[in-house]
Write a protein that holds these residues in place. Structure first.
Motif, PDB file in Angstrom:
ATOM      1  N   GLY A   1      46.851  40.116  43.668  1.00 31.74           N
ATOM      2  CA  GLY A   1      46.499  39.006  42.796  1.00 31.74           C
ATOM      3  C   GLY A   1      47.101  39.106  41.423  1.00 31.74           C
ATOM      4  O   GLY A   1      46.707  38.365  40.518  1.00 31.74           O
ATOM      5  N   GLY A   2      48.060  40.008  41.220  1.00 31.60           N
ATOM      6  CA  GLY A   2      48.669  40.188  39.913  1.00 31.60           C
ATOM      7  C   GLY A   2      49.713  39.131  39.596  1.00 31.60           C
ATOM      8  O   GLY A   2      49.996  38.238  40.397  1.00 31.60           O
ATOM      9  N   THR A   3      50.290  39.241  38.400  1.00 29.39           N
ATOM     10  CA  THR A   3      51.263  38.257  37.921  1.00 29.39           C
ATOM     11  C   THR A   3      52.497  38.972  37.398  1.00 29.39           C
ATOM     12  O   THR A   3      52.394  39.979  36.701  1.00 29.39           O
ATOM     13  CB  THR A   3      50.667  37.389  36.793  1.00 29.39           C
ATOM     14  N   VAL A   4      53.662  38.437  37.736  1.00 25.65           N
ATOM     15  CA  VAL A   4      54.942  38.895  37.205  1.00 25.65           C
ATOM     16  C   VAL A   4      55.528  37.769  36.362  1.00 25.65           C
ATOM     17  O   VAL A   4      55.691  36.645  36.851  1.00 25.65           O
ATOM     18  CB  VAL A   4      55.920  39.272  38.331  1.00 25.65           C
ATOM     19  N   VAL A   5      55.805  38.054  35.094  1.00 25.12           N
ATOM     20  CA  VAL A   5      56.445  37.094  34.187  1.00 25.12           C
ATOM     21  C   VAL A   5      57.857  37.600  33.918  1.00 25.12           C
ATOM     22  O   VAL A   5      58.031  38.704  33.399  1.00 25.12           O
ATOM     23  CB  VAL A   5      55.669  36.956  32.863  1.00 25.12           C
ATOM     24  N   MET A   6      58.876  36.800  34.276  1.00 27.26           N
ATOM     25  CA  MET A   6      60.259  37.225  34.108  1.00 27.26           C
ATOM     26  C   MET A   6      60.970  36.328  33.102  1.00 27.26           C
ATOM     27  O   MET A   6      61.061  35.109  33.300  1.00 27.26           O
ATOM     28  CB  MET A   6      60.990  37.192  35.454  1.00 27.26           C
ATOM     29  N   PHE A   7      61.445  36.943  31.999  1.00 26.48           N
ATOM     30  CA  PHE A   7      62.292  36.235  31.049  1.00 26.48           C
ATOM     31  C   PHE A   7      63.741  36.389  31.513  1.00 26.48           C
ATOM     32  O   PHE A   7      64.228  37.508  31.702  1.00 26.48           O
ATOM     33  CB  PHE A   7      62.119  36.798  29.641  1.00 26.48           C
TER      34      PHE A   7
ATOM     35  N   THR B   1      43.789  35.213  35.767  1.00 26.90           N
ATOM     36  CA  THR B   1      44.027  34.757  37.128  1.00 26.90           C
ATOM     37  C   THR B   1      44.137  35.892  38.122  1.00 26.90           C
ATOM     38  O   THR B   1      44.288  35.645  39.322  1.00 26.90           O
ATOM     39  CB  THR B   1      45.313  33.904  37.211  1.00 26.90           C
ATOM     40  N   ALA B   2      44.101  37.146  37.628  1.00 28.22           N
ATOM     41  CA  ALA B   2      44.100  38.277  38.564  1.00 28.22           C
ATOM     42  C   ALA B   2      42.910  38.117  39.496  1.00 28.22           C
ATOM     43  O   ALA B   2      41.781  37.957  39.055  1.00 28.22           O
ATOM     44  CB  ALA B   2      44.022  39.590  37.799  1.00 28.22           C
ATOM     45  N   ASP B   3      43.140  38.147  40.759  1.00 31.52           N
ATOM     46  CA  ASP B   3      42.143  37.748  41.746  1.00 31.52           C
ATOM     47  C   ASP B   3      41.139  38.864  42.009  1.00 31.52           C
ATOM     48  O   ASP B   3      41.377  39.776  42.771  1.00 31.52           O
ATOM     49  CB  ASP B   3      42.842  37.368  43.048  1.00 31.52           C
ATOM     50  N   SER B   4      39.969  38.749  41.371  1.00 29.00           N
ATOM     51  CA  SER B   4      38.936  39.765  41.585  1.00 29.00           C
ATOM     52  C   SER B   4      38.346  39.675  42.983  1.00 29.00           C
ATOM     53  O   SER B   4      37.662  40.589  43.438  1.00 29.00           O
ATOM     54  CB  SER B   4      37.816  39.590  40.558  1.00 29.00           C
ATOM     55  N   GLU B   5      38.596  38.554  43.678  1.00 28.65           N
ATOM     56  CA  GLU B   5      38.072  38.416  45.030  1.00 28.65           C
ATOM     57  C   GLU B   5      39.053  38.918  46.083  1.00 28.65           C
ATOM     58  O   GLU B   5      38.754  38.901  47.268  1.00 28.65           O
ATOM     59  CB  GLU B   5      37.762  36.935  45.306  1.00 28.65           C
ATOM     60  N   ALA B   6      40.263  39.304  45.658  1.00 24.94           N
ATOM     61  CA  ALA B   6      41.258  39.733  46.641  1.00 24.94           C
ATOM     62  C   ALA B   6      40.804  40.990  47.350  1.00 24.94           C
ATOM     63  O   ALA B   6      40.310  41.922  46.727  1.00 24.94           O
ATOM     64  CB  ALA B   6      42.603  39.991  45.954  1.00 24.94           C
ATOM     65  N   GLY B   7      40.956  40.994  48.662  1.00 28.20           N
ATOM     66  CA  GLY B   7      40.569  42.157  49.426  1.00 28.20           C
ATOM     67  C   GLY B   7      41.643  43.222  49.384  1.00 28.20           C
ATOM     68  O   GLY B   7      42.699  43.041  48.796  1.00 28.20           O
ATOM     69  N   PRO B   8      41.390  44.358  50.016  1.00 23.76           N
ATOM     70  CA  PRO B   8      42.401  45.417  50.058  1.00 23.76           C
ATOM     71  C   PRO B   8      43.609  44.987  50.866  1.00 23.76           C
ATOM     72  O   PRO B   8      43.533  44.096  51.706  1.00 23.76           O
ATOM     73  CB  PRO B   8      41.655  46.575  50.733  1.00 23.76           C
ATOM     74  N   VAL B   9      44.736  45.637  50.608  1.00 21.08           N
ATOM     75  CA  VAL B   9      45.973  45.333  51.317  1.00 21.08           C
ATOM     76  C   VAL B   9      46.014  46.124  52.614  1.00 21.08           C
ATOM     77  O   VAL B   9      45.729  47.324  52.632  1.00 21.08           O
ATOM     78  CB  VAL B   9      47.190  45.684  50.432  1.00 21.08           C
ATOM     79  N   VAL B  10      46.348  45.448  53.706  1.00 22.85           N
ATOM     80  CA  VAL B  10      46.409  46.106  55.013  1.00 22.85           C
ATOM     81  C   VAL B  10      47.397  47.265  54.955  1.00 22.85           C
ATOM     82  O   VAL B  10      48.516  47.136  54.454  1.00 22.85           O
ATOM     83  CB  VAL B  10      46.828  45.087  56.092  1.00 22.85           C
ATOM     84  N   GLY B  11      46.971  48.423  55.460  1.00 23.12           N
ATOM     85  CA  GLY B  11      47.836  49.585  55.503  1.00 23.12           C
ATOM     86  C   GLY B  11      47.831  50.425  54.247  1.00 23.12           C
ATOM     87  O   GLY B  11      48.491  51.450  54.187  1.00 23.12           O
TER      88      GLY B  11
END
Length: 371
Positions: free
Chosen positions: A169-175, A307-317
């Motif tokens: 749920g993170g964000t990447v900002v690219m200039f 907007t970092a998703d606090s509801e996001a579950g763990p990543v498979v694997g």
């Protein structure tokens, strides 16, 4: 009933949300009185209406004042089954919000760092660290916001680490300025194609029309909008949105005939990628010299954290880390701690330790579930 914080690890003295998920399993509309408490102190009481069978998430504004694991509890009126009328959570509150800058050095990195952390000490809102494009190990699981400027082609390990950040749920900002822009845009925003740099003679500028009410830009009022659109731009990248990508949005564009995108926001793997088509070096634009980079970078970091998703579950694997706070008095309970899986069975492979929180330093039980 479920309670969580958004962002998952908010910073002290910064706006956050406590998100409560409620469900009405009855066959009738229900009027509920919900009570929110932080560290046992009541902070908000609200009347909520839930239709029959409705499931809804409700966000409450809150500002945490002290760092560490903070106990948050939400309860509703008693009924025939009181077991599901109360929920609590331990929220890891940070001194400052961590932000990473991914850069291979140069003037653009210095401009961006000074904009995000002008004081260079604890007075800054963000705890800013710079890592190189070769240092994938520095992109830890706690990272939620990464700014990219002037980097070489992302190595596979770094590209994979950034994809994992997006899945959390993170964000990447690219200039977009110097560096391997074409390859890196393709890696992180497949729905956007970067062409070649455009030399603007006379200098270009941003068109006044834009999606200024989007969360990524809503901090800019009419006066700030006017300043931003009057800023000269000497070079920018030719960008094209794929017709197959319906989610990518052009928030700002240049005043050229092609209406070249100047800012694009696109969901990606559960997170967000924001492309800012403004190089920070003076050979590209006056963004840094004009002073407008400070409010822009600060606001983008703030929205990204929110907007970092606090509801996001763990990543498979991927390994899963759980933390339950304890007081010194009941630390002996660590001997009886177990991890229970979705099927109700005990996860025997979990490694359980008594110690400090991985994010806030408080005493508790940490359980790591391996791959």
């Amino acid at each position: 009933l479920r309670v969580a914080a958004s962002p998952a690890s908010p910073a002290v003295n910064q706006p956050a949300h406590i998100v409560v998920t409620l469900a009405n399993f009855s066959g009738r509309r229900m009027r509920l009185t919900g009570r929110l408490a932080v560290e046992g102190d009541p902070v908000q009481t609200h009347t909520l209406l839930l239709e029959a069978g409705e499931r809804r998430a409700v966000a409450f504004d809150h500002i945490f004042r002290t760092p560490g694991v903070t106990r948050v509890a939400f309860s509703i009126d008693d009924d025939a089954l009181n077991l599901d009328n109360h929920a609590d959570a331990g929220v890891a509150v940070r001194d400052r919000q961590p932000v990473l800058i991914l850069s291979d050095g140069g003037q653009a990195e210095r401009f961006l760092r000074r904009s995000l952390a002008p004081w260079g000490d604890a007075r800054d809102r963000y705890d800013v660290k710079t890592i190189s494009s070769a240092d994938a190990a520095a992109l830890t699981s706690e990272a939620q916001v990464v700014f990219i400027t002037d980097v070489a082609t992302l190595r596979p390990a770094m590209a994979q680490a950034l994809q994992q950040l997006l899945k959390r749920g993170g964000t990447v900002v690219m200039f977009l300025g110097d560096g391997a822009v074409q390859a890196n845009v393709a890696a992180l925003a497949p729905g956007v194609e970067a062409g070649s740099p455009v030399l603007a003679d006379p200098p270009a500028s941003l068109a006044p029309a834009g999606e200024w009410d989007t969360p990524w830009l809503d901090a800019f009022g009419p006066r700030s909008q006017r300043s931003l659109t009057q800023m000269p731009v000497l070079r920018y990248w030719s960008l094209h949105l794929s017709a197959d990508d319906a989610q990518a949005r052009t928030l700002l564009h240049f005043n050229d005939a092609a209406k070249t995108p100047a800012m694009i926001a696109t969901p990606s793997s559960g997170g967000h990628v924001v492309l800012v088509n403004l190089g920070l070096d003076k050979a590209w634009s006056d963004l840094a010299a004009s002073g407008l980079l400070v409010p822009l970078a600060q606001h983008l970091a703030s929205v990204a954290a929110q907007t970092a998703d606090s509801e996001a579950g763990p990543v498979v694997g991927e390994p899963l880390t759980l933390f339950a706070p304890l007081t010194q008095a009941d630390a002996e309970r660590e001997k009886n701690a177990v991890v229970v899986g979705p099927d109700g069975g005990v996860v025997s492979s979990a490694v359980i330790k008594l110690g400090a929180s991985p994010t806030a330093g408080d005493l508790g039980v940490t359980a790591t579930v391996p791959r």
